[in-house]
Design a protein around this motif. Structure first.
Motif, mmCIF file in Angstrom:
data_model
loop_
_atom_site.group_PDB
_atom_site.id
_atom_site.type_symbol
_atom_site.label_atom_id
_atom_site.label_comp_id
_atom_site.label_asym_id
_atom_site.label_seq_id
_atom_site.Cartn_x
_atom_site.Cartn_y
_atom_site.Cartn_z
ATOM 1 N N ASP A 103 -36.969 -22.877 -38.252
ATOM 2 C CA ASP A 103 -36.537 -21.637 -37.615
ATOM 3 C C ASP A 103 -35.130 -21.355 -38.140
ATOM 4 O O ASP A 103 -34.205 -22.135 -37.911
ATOM 5 C CB ASP A 103 -36.532 -21.880 -36.099
ATOM 6 C CG ASP A 103 -35.956 -20.719 -35.311
ATOM 7 O OD1 ASP A 103 -35.204 -19.903 -35.886
ATOM 8 O OD2 ASP A 103 -36.245 -20.650 -34.107
ATOM 9 N N ASP A 159 -32.716 -19.457 -37.316
ATOM 10 C CA ASP A 159 -31.620 -19.362 -36.359
ATOM 11 C C ASP A 159 -31.253 -20.729 -35.786
ATOM 12 O O ASP A 159 -30.094 -21.004 -35.488
ATOM 13 C CB ASP A 159 -31.998 -18.400 -35.230
ATOM 14 C CG ASP A 159 -32.242 -16.992 -35.754
ATOM 15 O OD1 ASP A 159 -31.571 -16.593 -36.730
ATOM 16 O OD2 ASP A 159 -33.110 -16.289 -35.197
ATOM 17 N N ARG A 196 -29.377 -19.773 -27.703
ATOM 18 C CA ARG A 196 -30.116 -19.144 -28.797
ATOM 19 C C ARG A 196 -30.610 -17.736 -28.448
ATOM 20 O O ARG A 196 -30.807 -16.911 -29.350
ATOM 21 C CB ARG A 196 -31.284 -20.033 -29.218
ATOM 22 C CG ARG A 196 -30.906 -21.322 -29.910
ATOM 23 C CD ARG A 196 -30.688 -21.074 -31.381
ATOM 24 N NE ARG A 196 -31.837 -20.348 -31.888
ATOM 25 C CZ ARG A 196 -33.032 -20.915 -32.150
ATOM 26 N NH1 ARG A 196 -33.180 -22.227 -32.015
ATOM 27 N NH2 ARG A 196 -34.019 -20.188 -32.571
ATOM 28 N N ASP A 213 -29.639 -15.644 -31.539
ATOM 29 C CA ASP A 213 -30.709 -15.053 -32.353
ATOM 30 C C ASP A 213 -30.566 -13.532 -32.403
ATOM 31 O O ASP A 213 -30.813 -12.909 -33.451
ATOM 32 C CB ASP A 213 -32.089 -15.402 -31.771
ATOM 33 C CG ASP A 213 -32.437 -16.881 -31.956
ATOM 34 O OD1 ASP A 213 -31.544 -17.674 -32.292
ATOM 35 O OD2 ASP A 213 -33.612 -17.234 -31.744
ATOM 36 N N GLU A 260 -38.224 -11.562 -36.775
ATOM 37 C CA GLU A 260 -38.186 -13.031 -36.690
ATOM 38 C C GLU A 260 -38.371 -13.667 -38.063
ATOM 39 O O GLU A 260 -39.312 -13.306 -38.789
ATOM 40 C CB GLU A 260 -39.352 -13.545 -35.825
ATOM 41 C CG GLU A 260 -39.212 -13.402 -34.350
ATOM 42 C CD GLU A 260 -38.327 -14.485 -33.770
ATOM 43 O OE1 GLU A 260 -38.524 -15.674 -34.087
ATOM 44 O OE2 GLU A 260 -37.403 -14.129 -33.015
#
Ligand SMILES: [Mg+2]
Ligand SMILES: [Mg+2]
Ligand SMILES: [Mg+2]
Ligand SMILES: [Zn+2]
Ligand SMILES: [Zn+2]
Ligand SMILES: [Zn+2]
Lengths: 662, 662, 662
Positions: B289, B291, B425, B429, B606
């Motif tokens: 991921d 982030d 996050r 994010d 994303e």
């Protein structure tokens, strides 16, 4: 092929024994196993023995035309003994002693406990050395049950050091063999080695592997003590032991030489709840999974390539799995037939009567606690009536099972879904669905008699084993390797060359990469023109001499080789890099059987199986659906007929491969 | 900005080293990290040292134009040392020692272990004080890995008492600060205070908080011992340490002053399985991921507001997460680019070769165990080729992260779904989806350079911190507070006034109620004219000066205020009482960026992120979908182009805010 | 019927006390409970006492027209005491001491702790023997909370041996009673018996049962010490204790004689998360499950057949369940009404103010930590205003609850879904849905006043109990037995005859088989012409004199009897072999009520209940839906009216059976 039962006269008033034993004889039973937990009854105080009760019980068994199988009572030492010698207790990895109050808490390496074992075993065996009704002995009971093969006490620490010194001679050799440069794990001396205790991170895999070997060896040595003493008293007696199902901590192969035959304890509806990941079906909760049970039959038969005994057969509902559904009508009879079809010479139901006291009150017997018949009674009597004498099973295929590979992969599973037994079962089930008898044997055993062999996870491979398998193939053998085969050397190090290390030439393949995948990631491959699914594990292969016959078609693996095959003279070698789901396993296995010219059936559905012994085909129906058989018209049904009801069995005098379902 | 690697010459025959090192140079590598677990190789017996091997390895590195980074080998003391001094072992809360046999089992407060540390560190640093090929040192390895920051041994008990006495001077002050009237927890003396052991119910939160502070401080002190000795030997050397990702037990801020720069160990596909609640997507299992990784980059960069090193970069498949999927094609290159975009000056892959022995056999290297290239090798060489020198990152926004608030909330999570890092996050994010660079910094640090700051959970707030934040806002700063901010005072007591206590005036708000909600209960609110969902936590606010800009619309909270905003001169303060889901977080963050005039992009999907460093925009694609970029027509692509393939990267000379997706 | 509160003056500055106490009086409160955790405040050093603060607090309570309830402070001994006497700590089964630092870590059998208890209790009770404002005492606090009824220390080992010797006199009697022939578990002497420690397999069920009896008795004996000392100081005082909800380890019946009335601590929204298997509904998370709360009311009322106190009533959000949703508007008032309807004479909210310090900061009070009113304050004041004096509850039906059967079945649950309290609730909920008041009583208590009795799991049954129940039925009683009734004798052995052993003649039934089934297996039966579902447990019955009135219609049980009924003179006996789901339970219960001529309502929906006390019917609505009542036209509403809002209550002067929903 007869039927017997386990009996605990010490649980019942002596005036009842005569009735009990008479009813056993009336049911057609042949053997009565006794004494396995009776140390406290035999020796109520240190040095004071009471054998009168057992004398009487054995006498009654003999009087009724049956024979007694006795057990050394060492699994349950009395309280006075542990109070005298608290050092006989095992210890957990953090040093906490395992306490008296259930069973099997004593250390196999305790010198004190070995002395006490010798004392009591000598006493009981000498007592019955001349008794004409005692046929033989079971040593101890279920070695290692309740996770007790491995102990972490001081006696084990000392014994482990001796074991290592005997194996490696110099500590430098140990450091080299394990690879102790890693994380500064060099030992200055054997004295410095401890059992693996509680550490912040995982243990060195080579240290763990040797500890598992040592622990298993310790049990084998402890068993040998029993076997020697029993034979010393009367060398006409047989010596056996009751192993457990899907049990990995103890290497059953290593006890085979010390036993006349192996025995095991079969609890089909317990295993589906307790041994396997995943939810059992309703039919399985009622009768078990036939392949799960049969693979254990074939393992304990394969260990000596000889008939075995079911020393405990589930008699009805049992206490230890999470749930206790009642078995299906007839399941207790079905299990006896299946055992015999897979090579059992004797099936002893555990136990005669439900016990009123202690930990196993919720475990049925053939009779209820009030003495009336329980659900298994008629089934047992029917089996006793129907079974007949047979030659041993003659299996054309070997499944190579290696306890050390089990230990090593389960210590480094590299996936929460890795499960050694389940992976073996992927191949075993496929073979059994084709009606093929399978010997589950050690990879180092003599393979000459097998047309084909499957090695689902031969993880630890050294040069000797590679040479052994090369010779098998050179001699015309057909060999199928499964995932993770050849990943490590016998010290649990990676090979210098890529996997499968010393098998690379034989298989004509190198493993370029491996990966483990959670459920939900795409896992597809193409084999023989069809798309299949696999699970959990994928090695990406580079064919180096072999032919790529399967290819991954999804994920990062896409386009990489999944399965290879190569002909080697009259033999052949297949390497499958992934854990196959059932249709792929069937494809791999039927291609193998075809190459090896092994007769087999069309594919039977889950729960229905056919097994051949001595020219008879046993069709066992572990489902709630009636089924309809086709057999050659001249084949004689000795049990049942063409219509096989739910949880019923048919026995027909014909090769298994001639039988099919309509 | 160069690329390096970690190397363990001690795992390989010395005749191989030349080949290995030459191949490193051929790949364009610059630094080689060595020695971190080699105590046993360096000092095979107490006082007998062997440096020849390391001398040779360093020489080879220098000969090939690279530099060595050495490590103090204190994470893996040899067996002879722990056998001499069993007191150096840590202990679990119940007193069980943590045993030798893996790593990091030694107590940071053990006087013996500190002496031994001093002895070995002095020895190795003096050895190489004049070696021209040694660039600097990593102190120890991953302090606190395997949950070892906190120890419960007698040495820690003694040190904790001293620590408390230094902090509180009088035990009455401690009793007052903690609030020990509750449940009669008053201490009669410092001597009476123990580490928190096994109690029937939960511990006093103030006691736990100070134990967590003490434990973190103990590691910082232990690190200082290394740093001082290293500099004493050669003060031209840099000193660093390899921290871990999403790691909370050790306050990295507190080590910053003792290190020249911070380093950390980045394992993207491990973190998504191991650090985060919930199931990772297939793309995340293949590349991580972005982030999650970047927030750690920004944390270790933010700790000194200076470039950092990735001291270990995932090279391929790894052994420690549950599953080991192979990374996507190119992922190893992508990670290096992302690290540099976020401020790394150096990326060292862990490790050169897969090791044949010990616990990490299932951990890839750039080369396989047979020396042939593994999947990461070409990626590393490509990154080495593409990267170039850059100024440090200049971030317009600060994310205030406070280890003590992490400890305090995780000790009283008040919900099984409270997870400090995940809550951070939510905001991080959202900022990153808008292309904004974020310094993750301590709330007490100088905030002058930041146009805006987000404090997701500033749980422990005293008057000093409140004044610091007031000054920031007074000076034109724009501040966004998240859930649970201001709930407690620095001793982990509730404030006398309602939350957010000393921040109430600044935010113009009081918390009337809070609640935590399981999944499945209705959680809705209205913000900026739209309905959003939130999760896990809801504080109900009373605007006292601020304006209600968000309102709960479901459950008992219906009609209560969820978000407030207030202007304070040129600055502003927003307080969000709940844990926002992603669309709400985007709304909160874009309103903040708008108020603070921070340039940002449209919202990236994303897995796709843009990050600016030194006038270049890095577009990193952590998805399996190709994407198409828009950048100003005159902007030069230095890596890649407008079409960015799956798991690929483009670097274009333009401000990040000028980039968008088609 | 009045309202009170729990107060901790020691948590607040003394200058605040006057305000706090005045506000309590303004809210209409009557009793203030204090002192339960104040040992450290009362005796800051050994032998140095400070009572001034408590004197003052009690004085203020009295000055404002209220009365104080004091508590012995023994649940939280100070640190100096445990440092002087570490032997007072309890121990876990592996011997690990339970440490100071939370509460309730002291051993009930420690001679030292009993001495210290005597010393402090004598001191505090003598201090206030003549204080006119002290109404009575609560002994200790929540005996056994945090799983502390059972301790495994050396003091307990010694006390257990004495307890056994007192019970059995000769060790042979113990061996016989337990059935220690099984697995050689014979004891050579009482001295050889230990508390049940850590064993590889499960413990002997008879040993466990006696250990559970002994542990519960130890608490009862410890409570008697308090009660005697309190009465010695002033025998006008009442003595009570605050028990917990759905708490099984301590036999509340065994303390009844030593207490003037029983009290308990009611946390409705905590219980639905913490005590019950399965997910709570949104309404339950907001107000609790009325039947779960009420069954505890009826248990602590039933223990003495007398009014009880709610010594702690949930005041708002609480800290200890997983999640902390805010209770519904009005829930705190609803709970007080429900408690009174079920026989409470007093409801004390826990606590006056949210505490700033220590473990319970996340537990609301009637006021917030800043002194302002919290959500429960108005509810408490409303309840204080609305409630009025009432006669005790007069229940027509008894639910027979037996702690020993709870212990025995939970030690041998034979299913992971067996849950004693939930199984009781199957019957209790059905009775309550019909508006019937139920006394939860010991099976050995006098049943003469009950028209009907339900024994959901009367597992352990000896001849005396069988005779007692026979007499009840002979006298016209109507008795309903549930699953597992009569499986064992009082020593936890199976009966010699089949279950229900000595109840077989009375019930006219024998249990042929039992089984436990996982969810997902078919579980159906036919009763009264309709098909029903059951769960978890099925005993297959053979009617021997009784009539089969229910029959299994699925699985292996198909065709077997599930429910029998038999008339015995004016009385009747029903035996239900399975765990009924709700519609079946309603059928069983309404048939019972019909036979016994007990007035009842039509079936109320989940969450809406009616309860009668002293001629008034309380209709409590634990749902978020408004409902509409029908009551006789001349019936007077004293609280609310025919429309009952969400989480609201109506009280109407009419028998419960005359009330229905539109
Ligand atoms: Mg199968
Ligand atoms: Mg994200
Ligand atoms: Mg209900
Ligand atoms: Zn041992
Ligand atoms: Zn320590
Ligand atoms: Zn105790």
């Amino acid at each position: 092929m007869t039927i017997g039962v386990c009996y605990f006269p010490e649980h019942w008033p002596d005036e009842r024994w005569e009735t009990d034993v008479r009813q056993m004889a009336e049911a057609g039973l042949s053997y009565v196993r006794m004494g396995e937990f009776a140390w406290g009854r035999i020796e109520p105080e240190h040095g004071e023995f009471d054998f009168a009760w057992l004398d009487e019980a054995i006498g009654l068994v003999g009087d009724h035309g049956m024979e007694a199988v006795l057990c050394t009572p060492t699994a349950t030492p009395p309280k006075w003994l542990v109070d005298e010698h608290p050092d006989i207790r095992q210890a957990d990895p953090d040093g906490t002693p395992r306490e008296w109050g259930s069973r099997r808490f004593t250390c196999f390496n305790s010198p004190t406990y070995r002395e006490e074992t010798e004392r009591i075993v000598r006493k009981v065996t000498e007592r019955y050395a001349d008794n004409p009704h005692v046929a033989g002995w079971q040593a101890d009971n279920e070695y290692g049950c309740h996770d007790t093969v491995r102990c972490y006490c001081e006696d084990c620490a000392a014994a482990f050091r001796e074991w290592l010194e005997a194996k490696y001679e110099e500590v430098e050799a140990l450091n080299e063999a394990w690879g102790n440069t890693f994380w500064s794990q060099q030992y200055p001396s054997f004295e410095a080695v401890d059992p693996p205790g509680l550490t912040p991170a995982e243990h060195h895999p080579s240290r763990l592997l040797d500890y598992h070997r040592f622990a298993s060896d310790s049990v084998a040595e402890y068993n040998r003590l029993h076997a020697d003493l029993i034979r010393e008293a009367n060398d006409d007696w047989f010596v056996t032991h009751n192993f457990m199902g899907d049990f990995g901590a103890l290497d059953a192969h290593s006890l085979a030489d010390d036993l006349d035959f192996l025995g095991w304890d079969s609890y089909p509806t317990g295993f589906v709840q307790d041994r396997r990941p995943g939810q059992a079906t309703t039919d399985e909760l009622r009768a078990g999974d036939p392949d799960e049970v049969a693979m254990n039959h074939d393992l304990y038969r394969g260990a000596k390539r000889a008939p075995f005994w079911v020393l405990e057969q589930q008699p009805g509902d049992v206490n230890w799995p999470p749930h206790a559904p009642q078995p299906a009508e007839g399941a207790m009879r079905l299990w006896a037939h299946q055992a015999v079809a897979h090579g059992a010479d004797e099936v002893l139901y555990f136990r005669w009567r439900r016990c009123r006291e202690g930990q196993e009150q919720y475990h049925a017997g053939l009779r209820k606690q009030d003495g009336s018949p329980d659900r298994g009674y008629d089934d047992a009597a029917a089996a006793a009536d129907e079974l007949f004498d047979l030659e041993p099973v003659d299996a054309p295929v070997a499944l190579l099972h290696d306890y050390e590979s089990l230990w090593a992969t389960e210590n480094q599973p590299h996936s929460p879904h890795w499960h050694y037994w389940s992976h073996l079962r992927a191949y075993y089930d496929a073979l059994r669905a084709r009606g093929v008898q399978v010997d589950v044997v050690s990879p180092t055993s003599d393979l000459d008699d097998y047309a084909a062999a499957v090695a689902p996870t031969l993880y630890l491979v050294g040069d000797d084993l590679a040479a052994h398998l090369e010779a098998y193939v050179a001699d015309g053998g057909h060999l199928l390797f499964g995932a993770r085969t050849g990943e490590k050397d016998p010290h649990n190090q990676l090979h210098e060359s890529l996997a499968p290390g010393p098998l690379a030439d034989l298989a004509g393949v190198r493993v370029d990469q491996h990966e483990s995948l959670p459920d939900g990631m795409p896992t597809r491959l193409r084999y023989d023109g069809e798309t299949h699914d696999y699970r959990t594990w994928a090695s990406w292969l580079d064919a180096e001499g072999a032919t790529a016959v399967g290819e991954y078609t999804a994920g990062v693996a896409e386009g990489r080789t999944a399965v290879t095959r190569t002909d080697r003279g009259r033999g052949s070698v297949t390497y499958c890099g992934c854990w196959p789901t059932d249709r792929l396993a069937d494809g791999l296995v039927t291609d193998l059987l075809g190459a090896a010219n092994v007769a087999h059936t069309s594919r039977f559905p889950e729960g229905v199986r056919v097994a051949e012994r001595n020219g008879y085909a046993w069709v066992t129906n572990f489902t709630s659906e009636e089924l309809s058989l086709s057999a050659p018209t001249d084949a004689a049904f000795v049990v049942g007929g063409e219509t096989v009801g739910a949880f019923d069995v048919a026995v027909v005098e014909t090769p298994a491969a001639t039988v099919s379902l309509d």
